[in-house]
Write a protein that holds these residues in place. Structure first.
Motif, PDB file in Angstrom:
ATOM      1  N   LEU A  23      48.194 -17.434  -2.864  1.00 23.03           N
ATOM      2  CA  LEU A  23      47.435 -18.679  -2.986  1.00 23.03           C
ATOM      3  C   LEU A  23      45.944 -18.391  -3.023  1.00 23.03           C
ATOM      4  N   ILE A  28      46.228 -22.625  -6.250  1.00 24.68           N
ATOM      5  CA  ILE A  28      46.173 -23.829  -5.405  1.00 24.68           C
ATOM      6  C   ILE A  28      45.869 -25.041  -6.277  1.00 24.68           C
ATOM      7  N   LEU A  60      48.042 -16.108   1.407  1.00 24.06           N
ATOM      8  CA  LEU A  60      46.722 -16.292   0.817  1.00 24.06           C
ATOM      9  C   LEU A  60      46.331 -15.079  -0.033  1.00 24.06           C
ATOM     10  N   VAL A  79      43.801 -24.623   1.057  1.00 26.32           N
ATOM     11  CA  VAL A  79      45.258 -24.812   1.178  1.00 26.32           C
ATOM     12  C   VAL A  79      45.596 -26.096   1.932  1.00 26.32           C
ATOM     13  N   ALA A 104      50.817 -18.228   4.611  1.00 26.68           N
ATOM     14  CA  ALA A 104      50.621 -19.506   3.915  1.00 26.68           C
ATOM     15  C   ALA A 104      51.786 -19.819   2.978  1.00 26.68           C
TER      16      ALA A 104
END
Lengths: 238, 238
Positions: A23, A28, A60, A79, A104
């Motif tokens: 991400l 995102i 992430l 996020v 994440a």
């Protein structure tokens, strides 16, 4: 980065490519765009999220963070509204965890109403303790909302345990374990179709979800419905 | 509407008649009156609540609500102190779920300390999503207090699942499953007698229950005990 496919009343969101689906700002943004499409299409009544390749999402984009002056805290900040989009989405959501989901990436998975996972490979893993990072507050609130068994919560957060689909099902983190990635997606779509077929009022569905997770909603800065809005649900029924 | 029968130190409250025992102003008032009787009788040490016929209670009296100008919100407002009466009752309470318990009727059942249910027929069912209504806040607080497994809470609130006695026992919503309505009542009375035989201080019992469910008590507007009152419990013991 991600694709959308409509199957009847179900929208299937797939994280594409054989990479880790980490991400970063690009992914995102794509995901939020896809969720906005789901939200605004009145013919869509359920969402399935899946991944291609060995990973659902490995967390992430730390490489991006290293090269950016604001780093990790920017990604953590970006996020948050993505998770908020899922928690406020006015329809049932099913995660098809087709590969590893860590940090994440695991949060992305468990933010769905139903979590289906392959049992033949892949793990759920909160890596933060191993890396030496504490959790963002909304991560912890999401975990507390979705993992209430104290020993499981401790193993996830304070033991950085790598949990297979089978163990996750036993411990109540996952709803169903499947034999392969494709079976996981197929079963998730089947469930989504079944839920879509209940013909629930989408606004009421979202309203109820918000009332089930008040602390998480506060953490994600999702406003609770006003008394006025709640009254409208009642008025429209009787 | 309801009857009271004393058996030793156990008071048995029965919702009478072959109807749905829907909670309208009349039945709510009768139930509150019965609970006031239980509260004020020093020889009563435990309560059992049961129903006659196919239903424990099928929820709010929507027909009454339709014909009344203030409708549903009035009934929601009237049921709140009934639930508060149960949560603050100074003695153990056992629900004998002898038939279907839906919506407010399910809330009535799970507001008891122990829930016994027949397994041969009848379901627990929060119908609100199917009907298109959000939950009153104290309903959600009661469910959160009594159903902590996240997947079970989701199935109850966001899937409107009809749950049999057997499934309810497996999932931790019900303590014991019995073979018939009469066996459910008999077993509930037996449990109530056992609990009454522990000779607990009734004031301390109520005090402890309030401390177990602080959020629910706030929602039901049951005042937490003052430090003074708590000190008295300690002082009377030592």
């Amino acid at each position: 980065m991600c694709t959308l496919e409509k199957r009847g009343r179900v929208l299937i969101l797939t994280l594409t490519g054989s990479g880790e689906h980490r991400l970063g700002p690009g992914l995102i943004s794509s995901l939020r765009s896809a969720l906005a499409t789901a939200r605004s299409d009145p013919t869509v009544a359920a969402l399935v999220t899946a991944g291609e390749g060995r990973f659902f999402s490995n967390g992430l984009d730390l490489a991006w963070a290293k090269n950016s002056s604001e780093g990790i805290s920017t990604l953590v900040r970006l996020v948050k509204p993505l998770i908020a989009d899922l928690i406020s989405l006015p329809m049932p959501t099913v995660a098809a965890v087709t590969g590893h989901a860590s940090a994440a990436g695991m949060m992305l998975a468990v933010a769905h109403d139903y979590v289906y996972m392959r049992g033949d490979r892949g793990v759920l893993y909160m890596s933060e303790l191993d890396i030496g990072l504490p959790f963002p507050d909304y991560f912890m609130d999401l975990m507390q909302a979705k993992i209430t068994d104290p020993r499981t919560l401790r193993d996830v957060t304070l033991r950085a345990k790598k949990i297979t689909g089978t163990e996750a099902k036993e411990r109540g983190i996952v709803d169903k374990v499947c034999q392969s990635a494709s079976e996981t997606v197929a079963e998730a779509v089947k469930m989504a179709e079944e839920l879509a077929g209940r013909n629930w009022d989408k606004g009421v569905y979202a309203s109820i979800r918000l009332s089930v997770y008040p602390k998480l909603c506060k953490s994600l800065e999702i406003p609770q419905e006003s008394d006025e809005a709640v009254r409208k649900h009642f008025a429209s029924r009787l």
